[in-house]
Design a protein around this motif. Structure first.
Motif, PDB file in Angstrom:
ATOM      1  N   HIS A  86      38.901  49.610  29.938  1.00 23.23           N
ATOM      2  CA  HIS A  86      38.784  48.569  30.965  1.00 23.23           C
ATOM      3  C   HIS A  86      39.901  47.532  30.879  1.00 23.23           C
ATOM      4  N   PHE A 117      39.856  53.806  35.411  1.00 17.84           N
ATOM      5  CA  PHE A 117      40.630  52.595  35.116  1.00 17.84           C
ATOM      6  C   PHE A 117      42.145  52.791  35.302  1.00 17.84           C
ATOM      7  N   ARG A 120      44.137  49.844  36.331  1.00 21.40           N
ATOM      8  CA  ARG A 120      44.569  48.881  35.318  1.00 21.40           C
ATOM      9  C   ARG A 120      45.808  49.373  34.574  1.00 21.40           C
ATOM     10  N   LEU A 150      38.338  49.021  41.744  1.00 21.05           N
ATOM     11  CA  LEU A 150      37.495  49.678  40.754  1.00 21.05           C
ATOM     12  C   LEU A 150      36.382  50.431  41.464  1.00 21.05           C
ATOM     13  N   ASP A 151      36.195  51.664  41.221  1.00 21.48           N
ATOM     14  CA  ASP A 151      35.117  52.528  41.720  1.00 21.48           C
ATOM     15  C   ASP A 151      35.638  53.964  41.619  1.00 21.48           C
ATOM     16  N   HIS A 394      45.558  42.069  38.978  1.00 20.14           N
ATOM     17  CA  HIS A 394      44.794  41.900  37.731  1.00 20.14           C
ATOM     18  C   HIS A 394      45.760  41.346  36.684  1.00 20.14           C
ATOM     19  N   HIS A 449      38.854  37.368  46.887  1.00 16.26           N
ATOM     20  CA  HIS A 449      38.162  37.432  45.586  1.00 16.26           C
ATOM     21  C   HIS A 449      38.988  36.684  44.553  1.00 16.26           C
ATOM     22  N   ASN A 451      38.298  35.795  40.339  1.00 14.04           N
ATOM     23  CA  ASN A 451      37.449  35.685  39.161  1.00 14.04           C
ATOM     24  C   ASN A 451      38.352  35.650  37.933  1.00 14.04           C
ATOM     25  N   SER A 452      38.101  34.694  37.072  1.00 12.00           N
ATOM     26  CA  SER A 452      38.932  34.604  35.869  1.00 12.00           C
ATOM     27  C   SER A 452      38.063  34.183  34.698  1.00 12.00           C
ATOM     28  N   PHE A 453      38.543  34.482  33.518  1.00 14.83           N
ATOM     29  CA  PHE A 453      37.810  34.047  32.323  1.00 14.83           C
ATOM     30  C   PHE A 453      38.776  33.939  31.152  1.00 14.83           C
ATOM     31  N   ASP A 454      38.326  33.157  30.164  1.00 16.26           N
ATOM     32  CA  ASP A 454      39.134  33.008  28.954  1.00 16.26           C
ATOM     33  C   ASP A 454      38.807  34.127  27.987  1.00 16.26           C
ATOM     34  N   ILE A 465      42.273  36.205  31.612  1.00 15.72           N
ATOM     35  CA  ILE A 465      42.315  37.391  32.460  1.00 15.72           C
ATOM     36  C   ILE A 465      41.817  36.970  33.833  1.00 15.72           C
ATOM     37  N   ASP A 467      41.286  38.285  38.098  1.00 18.40           N
ATOM     38  CA  ASP A 467      41.376  39.241  39.206  1.00 18.40           C
ATOM     39  C   ASP A 467      41.429  38.455  40.510  1.00 18.40           C
TER      40      ASP A 467
END
Lengths: 481, 137
Positions: A86, A117, A120, A150-151, A394, A449, A451-454, A465, A467
């Motif tokens: 991933h 994936f 990615r 993704l799918d 990404h 869309h 979406n991010s996170f640490d 990261i 998207d």
């Protein structure tokens, strides 16, 4: 000047929009070169080619070998070695001998390659494609990573579809490109794209003709909510339009979901060239008698009922009573389908629309409009549409890379969300301009869309990261407003 | 057999702290895998969007004092309330302490009351950031 062409089953419709609208029909039997001669050499040329692609797919004669790399997670039968996780890291390389054995044991017309994936990190799909090049030309090899979303199961189905039509799209692109290097393809969602992008995902061209008719109907009437009734030679298509754009839905192929969205259209198997025997038949045998055909059709029934379409005197072979019954039967069938959509109003498109749509509307008890140039509304829709582009990005700060629409690049730093959205917005504008978009069409870029996170390692924030999906949406170009 | 998958995008908004196990990074990776497997569209998976729980439903699994603490911390000035209590190495509201002391027996069983540290209790404990100590000022 904006020029639009829609290659149909019988004719190629051409429209020019330059303050005023002019339109014409060129029979396909005369060859696409003649149509291109009529389209001229100046201004922007956009082409809808879904009819030949739909016919190719309906034939179902293309055998596609599928190389699946299911990697980590759910098991898929028939898969080969090779895995990306991933995060986009390669955790298992492909076995080139295994792929070679598979291709030799499964001869086909084309090859589809889909790895879990791969959006990615496309490196394993690219390596498998290199193996396939020993047996197939690049025009018969489709990969899934450029689909960007993704799918894995839906991407694999889309890649199979793409493998089946890529060579035909490549042939059309070469044919059209030889005459007009800067031409654009019309997509099934109502936007325009370059031949290069269409070859990465040919499925976006699927079923574009109903989208073209709906967009043209909106442009010609300025109505924003209606049901377009497009009477073609082979089918009658019903296309709901909301806010000036045709509704879209997920495309299914061979019973499987794909990642492609196309216009939502109900296609009834009757059109102007449908053969008339005791009743109207859901098939055609070339042109109507009025246009040099062998068998009487719905068009000929209209002539027998008193209209004067083409060489109308050829319809005398039909009994008048049967001709009227056939017309009533056709109108009843379409009116029932129209009523099921419960539209506020209907807009007629296609050559026979002025003769049939008012009666269909009366039977469905709905108001109707048949605008000028309705016969070539599809070509008008192609001419006035604009370049649309979706960018899937990404960002992975810990690996110092970004993947944009399946292409991996180095990235020095991953900033906050606002910064990344600005980067993606600038990139999608740059790509759209390079594809031929008018600058005024790029004022609005939609953020679909974010979406991010640490990423935390050892209780410390190590990287980010994110998207992001941004889009220059399909619609009417500012040049045509 | 159909498998239920309860999921809403708003779940991604839940993050106690970047280093807490319940953080966006882990959930995002999980969602990536589910999306790539096509499970959100699988014909034997039913995706159920979450619904907002009623207060009564929340009280079935959380102590009223804990809910009151969260409400206070989430309201205007809540962050200062949280900071103030954290700075004092106290992670429980006085009202909650009084309520706990007034009870002869904890509703969660001995040794697992809301006044115990998160490491020893799994329900009714506050997961406030900062050092966790058992003392109450």
């Amino acid at each position: 000047m904006l020029a639009g062409m829609d290659v149909g089953g019988t004719n190629t419709d051409i429209a020019f929009v330059d303050g005023e609208i002019t339109s014409l029909k060129v029979p396909n039997s005369a060859g696409i070169d003649l149509a291109l001669d009529h389209a001229g050499r100046h201004g922007r040329l956009a082409v809808s080619t879904s009819t030949p692609l739909n016919m190719l797919l309906a034939g179902g004669t293309r055998k596609v070998a599928t190389i699946l790399m299911p990697g980590i997670g759910l098991v898929h039968g028939g898969g080969v070695r090779g895995a990306v996780n991933h995060c986009g890291d390669v955790v298992e390389d492909i076995d080139r001998d295994e792929i070679d054995r598979y291709l030799r044991a499964n001869p086909a017309d084309a090859v589809a390659i889909a790895g879990k994936f791969s959006v990615r990190n496309p490196v394993l799909e690219a390596a498998a494609a290199e193996c396939a090049r020993r047996y197939y030309p690049v025009e018969r090899i489709a990969q899934s990573h450029a689909l960007s979303v993704l799918d894995f199961p839906a991407r694999a189905a889309t890649t199979r579809l793409n493998a089946g039509i890529k060579e035909e799209v490549s042939r059309l692109a070469s044919l059209l490109g030889a005459r007009r290097r800067d031409f654009l393809f019309f997509r099934g969602d109502g936007g325009l794209t370059t031949p290069e992008n269409a070859l990465l995902d040919p499925s976006i061209l699927y079923n574009s003709s109903p989208a073209a008719a709906a967009l043209g109907a909106h442009y010609l009437t300025k109505l924003s909510g209606f049901l377009a009734v497009d009477i073609g030679g082979t089918t009658t298509d019903l296309v709901p339009v909301e806010n000036g754009m045709p509704s879209t839905q997920e495309l299914t192929f061979e019973g499987a979901r794909t990642v492609t969205r196309v216009v939502k259209a109900e296609s009834l198997p009757f059109g102007g060239d449908s053969v008339v025997r005791d009743s109207i038949e859901p098939w055609r045998d070339g042109n109507a008698l009025a246009f040099g055909g062998r068998l009487p059709t719905l068009t000929d029934a209209l002539n027998r009922a008193g209209y004067e379409i083409g060489d109308y005197e050829t319809a005398s072979a039909l009994e008048r009573e049967r001709a009227e019954e056939v017309i009533e039967d056709y109108c009843d069938r379409v009116a029932a389908a129209v009523a099921a959509h419960d539209p506020a109003r209907i807009v007629g498109c296609g050559y026979l629309a002025p003769f049939l749509v008012p009666e269909i509307a009366r039977r469905a008890d709905r108001p109707c409009v048949v605008p000028p140039h309705a016969a070539c509304a599809n070509a008008v829709g192609v001419a006035v549409s604009r370049v649309s582009l979706t960018l899937h990005a990404h960002f992975d700060g810990s690996r110092g890379r970004v993947v944009m629409n399946g292409e991996m690049k180095r990235v020095e730093r991953v900033g906050d969300d606002d910064e990344l959205i600005a980067v993606c917005t600038a990139e999608v504008r740059r790509r759209a301009l390079a594809a031929g978009a008018h600058p005024r069409d790029l004022h609005e870029v939609r953020v679909l869309h974010c979406n991010s996170f640490d990423v935390v390692r050892g209780s410390y924030r190590a990287s980010r990261i994110a998207d992001i999906v941004v889009q220059v949406a399909p619609g009417i170009t500012a040049e045509a407003r | 057999m159909t498998t239920a998958l309860v999921f809403g995008r708003e779940f991604l908004l839940h993050e106690q702290s970047p280093s807490h196990p319940e953080r966006r990074e882990r959930l995002a990776y999980t969602i990536d895998q589910l999306e790539e497997e096509g499970l959100f569209h699988h014909n034997r998976v039913r995706v159920i969007p979450p619904i907002k729980a009623t207060r009564g439903q929340v009280e079935v699994v959380h102590h009223r004092g804990y809910i009151a603490f969260l409400e206070e911390a989430s309201g205007p000035g809540g962050s200062s309330t949280m900071t103030r209590w954290s700075r004092k190495a106290c992670w429980i509201l006085p009202s909650l302490q009084r309520e706990a002391q007034s009870r002869q027996a904890s509703p969660y069983g001995e040794g697992n009351s809301p006044t115990h540290s998160p490491s020893s209790g799994r329900r009714g404990t506050t997961h406030a950031p900062g050092p966790v100590q058992g003392s109450v000022t």
